[in-house]
Scaffold this motif. Structure first.
Motif, PDB file in Angstrom:
ATOM      1  N   ASN A  56       0.823  -1.217   0.000  1.00 47.04           N
ATOM      2  CA  ASN A  56       0.000   0.000   0.000  1.00 47.04           C
ATOM      3  C   ASN A  56       0.856   1.267   0.000  1.00 47.04           C
ATOM      4  O   ASN A  56       0.354   2.347   0.297  1.00 47.04           O
ATOM      5  N   ASN A  57       2.136   1.114  -0.307  1.00 47.54           N
ATOM      6  CA  ASN A  57       3.098   2.235  -0.292  1.00 47.54           C
ATOM      7  C   ASN A  57       3.152   2.927   1.067  1.00 47.54           C
ATOM      8  O   ASN A  57       3.244   4.152   1.146  1.00 47.54           O
ATOM      9  N   GLU A  58       3.122   2.103   2.109  1.00 48.29           N
ATOM     10  CA  GLU A  58       3.273   2.605   3.474  1.00 48.29           C
ATOM     11  C   GLU A  58       4.602   2.105   4.010  1.00 48.29           C
ATOM     12  O   GLU A  58       5.024   0.983   3.721  1.00 48.29           O
ATOM     13  N   ILE A  59       5.268   2.954   4.786  1.00 49.17           N
ATOM     14  CA  ILE A  59       6.547   2.586   5.373  1.00 49.17           C
ATOM     15  C   ILE A  59       6.363   2.283   6.855  1.00 49.17           C
ATOM     16  O   ILE A  59       5.561   2.916   7.543  1.00 49.17           O
ATOM     17  N   PHE A  60       7.097   1.327   7.320  1.00 48.50           N
ATOM     18  CA  PHE A  60       7.046   0.815   8.686  1.00 48.50           C
ATOM     19  C   PHE A  60       7.928   1.694   9.575  1.00 48.50           C
ATOM     20  O   PHE A  60       9.110   1.867   9.283  1.00 48.50           O
ATOM     21  N   ILE A  61       7.354   2.293  10.614  1.00 50.57           N
ATOM     22  CA  ILE A  61       8.138   3.112  11.532  1.00 50.57           C
ATOM     23  C   ILE A  61       7.869   2.695  12.972  1.00 50.57           C
ATOM     24  O   ILE A  61       6.855   2.060  13.281  1.00 50.57           O
ATOM     25  N   SER A  62       8.793   3.070  13.826  1.00 53.23           N
ATOM     26  CA  SER A  62       8.749   2.674  15.230  1.00 53.23           C
ATOM     27  C   SER A  62       8.730   3.912  16.115  1.00 53.23           C
ATOM     28  O   SER A  62       9.589   4.789  15.990  1.00 53.23           O
ATOM     29  N   ASP A  63       7.739   3.965  17.008  1.00 49.40           N
ATOM     30  CA  ASP A  63       7.704   4.984  18.056  1.00 49.40           C
ATOM     31  C   ASP A  63       8.296   4.329  19.303  1.00 49.40           C
ATOM     32  O   ASP A  63       7.906   3.214  19.662  1.00 49.40           O
ATOM     33  N   GLU A  64       9.212   5.018  19.958  1.00 48.32           N
ATOM     34  CA  GLU A  64       9.883   4.420  21.106  1.00 48.32           C
ATOM     35  C   GLU A  64      10.014   5.403  22.255  1.00 48.32           C
ATOM     36  O   GLU A  64      10.036   6.622  22.045  1.00 48.32           O
ATOM     37  N   GLN A  65      10.097   4.854  23.438  1.00 44.05           N
ATOM     38  CA  GLN A  65      10.393   5.634  24.643  1.00 44.05           C
ATOM     39  C   GLN A  65      11.520   4.919  25.371  1.00 44.05           C
ATOM     40  O   GLN A  65      11.395   3.747  25.720  1.00 44.05           O
ATOM     41  N   GLU A  66      12.628   5.627  25.539  1.00 42.44           N
ATOM     42  CA  GLU A  66      13.801   5.063  26.191  1.00 42.44           C
ATOM     43  C   GLU A  66      14.682   6.216  26.641  1.00 42.44           C
ATOM     44  O   GLU A  66      14.667   7.285  26.041  1.00 42.44           O
ATOM     45  N   TYR A  67      15.463   5.987  27.682  1.00 42.35           N
ATOM     46  CA  TYR A  67      16.380   7.014  28.194  1.00 42.35           C
ATOM     47  C   TYR A  67      15.639   8.298  28.568  1.00 42.35           C
ATOM     48  O   TYR A  67      16.173   9.394  28.459  1.00 42.35           O
ATOM     49  N   GLY A  68      14.374   8.160  28.973  1.00 39.71           N
ATOM     50  CA  GLY A  68      13.592   9.325  29.356  1.00 39.71           C
ATOM     51  C   GLY A  68      13.153  10.192  28.186  1.00 39.71           C
ATOM     52  O   GLY A  68      12.715  11.318  28.384  1.00 39.71           O
ATOM     53  N   ARG A  69      13.271   9.675  26.965  1.00 36.91           N
ATOM     54  CA  ARG A  69      12.902  10.435  25.768  1.00 36.91           C
ATOM     55  C   ARG A  69      11.952   9.633  24.907  1.00 36.91           C
ATOM     56  O   ARG A  69      11.968   8.407  24.913  1.00 36.91           O
ATOM     57  N   ARG A  70      11.167  10.342  24.121  1.00 38.90           N
ATOM     58  CA  ARG A  70      10.322   9.718  23.114  1.00 38.90           C
ATOM     59  C   ARG A  70      10.876  10.080  21.739  1.00 38.90           C
ATOM     60  O   ARG A  70      11.262  11.227  21.513  1.00 38.90           O
ATOM     61  N   PHE A  71      10.881   9.103  20.839  1.00 36.37           N
ATOM     62  CA  PHE A  71      11.386   9.360  19.497  1.00 36.37           C
ATOM     63  C   PHE A  71      10.741   8.409  18.504  1.00 36.37           C
ATOM     64  O   PHE A  71      10.270   7.333  18.860  1.00 36.37           O
ATOM     65  N   THR A  72      10.709   8.850  17.245  1.00 33.84           N
ATOM     66  CA  THR A  72      10.182   8.057  16.142  1.00 33.84           C
ATOM     67  C   THR A  72      11.316   7.844  15.161  1.00 33.84           C
ATOM     68  O   THR A  72      12.027   8.791  14.805  1.00 33.84           O
ATOM     69  N   LYS A  73      11.470   6.597  14.717  1.00 34.98           N
ATOM     70  CA  LYS A  73      12.583   6.249  13.834  1.00 34.98           C
ATOM     71  C   LYS A  73      12.212   5.059  12.976  1.00 34.98           C
ATOM     72  O   LYS A  73      11.140   4.489  13.116  1.00 34.98           O
ATOM     73  N   PHE A  74      13.101   4.707  12.091  1.00 35.66           N
ATOM     74  CA  PHE A  74      12.956   3.489  11.318  1.00 35.66           C
ATOM     75  C   PHE A  74      13.478   2.323  12.159  1.00 35.66           C
ATOM     76  O   PHE A  74      14.382   2.509  12.978  1.00 35.66           O
ATOM     77  N   PRO A  75      12.947   1.118  11.973  1.00 33.83           N
ATOM     78  CA  PRO A  75      13.432  -0.021  12.750  1.00 33.83           C
ATOM     79  C   PRO A  75      14.913  -0.291  12.472  1.00 33.83           C
ATOM     80  O   PRO A  75      15.370  -0.217  11.337  1.00 33.83           O
ATOM     81  N   GLY A  76      15.621  -0.609  13.520  1.00 33.56           N
ATOM     82  CA  GLY A  76      17.045  -0.902  13.427  1.00 33.56           C
ATOM     83  C   GLY A  76      17.740  -0.418  14.678  1.00 33.56           C
ATOM     84  O   GLY A  76      17.091  -0.090  15.674  1.00 33.56           O
ATOM     85  N   GLY A  77      19.051  -0.384  14.632  1.00 39.06           N
ATOM     86  CA  GLY A  77      19.797   0.055  15.804  1.00 39.06           C
ATOM     87  C   GLY A  77      21.284  -0.102  15.617  1.00 39.06           C
ATOM     88  O   GLY A  77      21.785  -0.083  14.495  1.00 39.06           O
ATOM     89  N   GLY A  78      21.975  -0.290  16.716  1.00 43.14           N
ATOM     90  CA  GLY A  78      23.427  -0.308  16.714  1.00 43.14           C
ATOM     91  C   GLY A  78      24.034  -1.628  16.285  1.00 43.14           C
ATOM     92  O   GLY A  78      23.536  -2.696  16.620  1.00 43.14           O
ATOM     93  N   LEU A  79      25.105  -1.514  15.550  1.00 38.84           N
ATOM     94  CA  LEU A  79      25.879  -2.684  15.143  1.00 38.84           C
ATOM     95  C   LEU A  79      26.683  -3.159  16.347  1.00 38.84           C
ATOM     96  O   LEU A  79      27.260  -2.349  17.077  1.00 38.84           O
ATOM     97  N   GLU A  80      26.721  -4.464  16.566  1.00 46.28           N
ATOM     98  CA  GLU A  80      27.483  -5.025  17.674  1.00 46.28           C
ATOM     99  C   GLU A  80      28.877  -5.423  17.207  1.00 46.28           C
ATOM    100  O   GLU A  80      29.095  -5.681  16.022  1.00 46.28           O
ATOM    101  N   GLN A  81      29.822  -5.471  18.144  1.00 52.50           N
ATOM    102  CA  GLN A  81      31.205  -5.840  17.847  1.00 52.50           C
ATOM    103  C   GLN A  81      31.252  -7.189  17.123  1.00 52.50           C
ATOM    104  O   GLN A  81      30.596  -8.141  17.541  1.00 52.50           O
ATOM    105  N   GLY A  82      31.981  -7.248  16.017  1.00 55.55           N
ATOM    106  CA  GLY A  82      32.162  -8.476  15.271  1.00 55.55           C
ATOM    107  C   GLY A  82      31.009  -8.831  14.350  1.00 55.55           C
ATOM    108  O   GLY A  82      30.967  -9.937  13.794  1.00 55.55           O
ATOM    109  N   GLU A  83      30.090  -7.916  14.141  1.00 50.83           N
ATOM    110  CA  GLU A  83      28.890  -8.177  13.361  1.00 50.83           C
ATOM    111  C   GLU A  83      28.948  -7.403  12.040  1.00 50.83           C
ATOM    112  O   GLU A  83      29.358  -6.248  12.013  1.00 50.83           O
ATOM    113  N   GLY A  84      28.501  -8.018  10.964  1.00 49.23           N
ATOM    114  CA  GLY A  84      28.393  -7.337   9.685  1.00 49.23           C
ATOM    115  C   GLY A  84      27.103  -6.544   9.601  1.00 49.23           C
ATOM    116  O   GLY A  84      26.176  -6.749  10.391  1.00 49.23           O
TER     117      GLY A  84
END
Length: 148
Positions: free
Chosen positions: A16-44
């Protein structure tokens, strides 16, 4: 500052030409972003993005193509690092089993770490719909593309 914070994100667009987004609350803040996050050591990058989607969304994905890598300086909103983000177009491999919300920050329950998911029409997406500078830039790039 002498540390690099490498982040990976998936751009999942449905039929339907809709993009998947994530609303989050962490570290005392609210934010909206695309799904994903930090790369871990030794990970591609690809393995990291697949792991993030499994952890955040309980979703197996396939990487379709690279979309964008940060090409300007951004300091992290959370610590004293420089952020470099890599974005991929992705698709889900199985039907999505999540509850989708229609309102921003419509979390279920209480707690320090909360997350809710939404679909937003790509053609209606605005830079102000996401929180972080690199995501805002990606929204501009997405909206420059003519989606069928």
């Amino acid at each position: 500052m002498n540390r690099i914070n490498l982040r990976i994100y998936g751009l999942l667009i449905n039929g339907n030409n809709e993009i998947f987004i994530s609303d989050e609350q962490e570290y005392g803040r609210r934010f909206t972003k695309f799904p994903g996050g930090g790369l871990e050591q030794g990970e591609g990058l690809i393995d990291g993005l697949k792991r993030e989607f499994l952890e955040e969304c309980n979703m197996e994905i396939e990487i379709l193509s690279h979309f964008y890598t940060t090409d300007f300086y951004v300091k992290s909103a959370f610590n004293d690092t420089q952020v470099i983000s890599v974005y991929y177009l992705v698709k889900n491999l199985k039907p999505i089993d999540l509850v989708f919300k229609t309102k921003v920050f419509d979390f279920d329950g209480e707690g320090e770490c909360l997350q809710a998911f939404r679909w937003v029409k790509v053609n209606d997406l605005k830079p102000d719909d996401v929180t972080f500078p690199i995501d805002k830039h990606v929204v501009k790039l997405l909206t420059d593309i003519e989606w069928v």
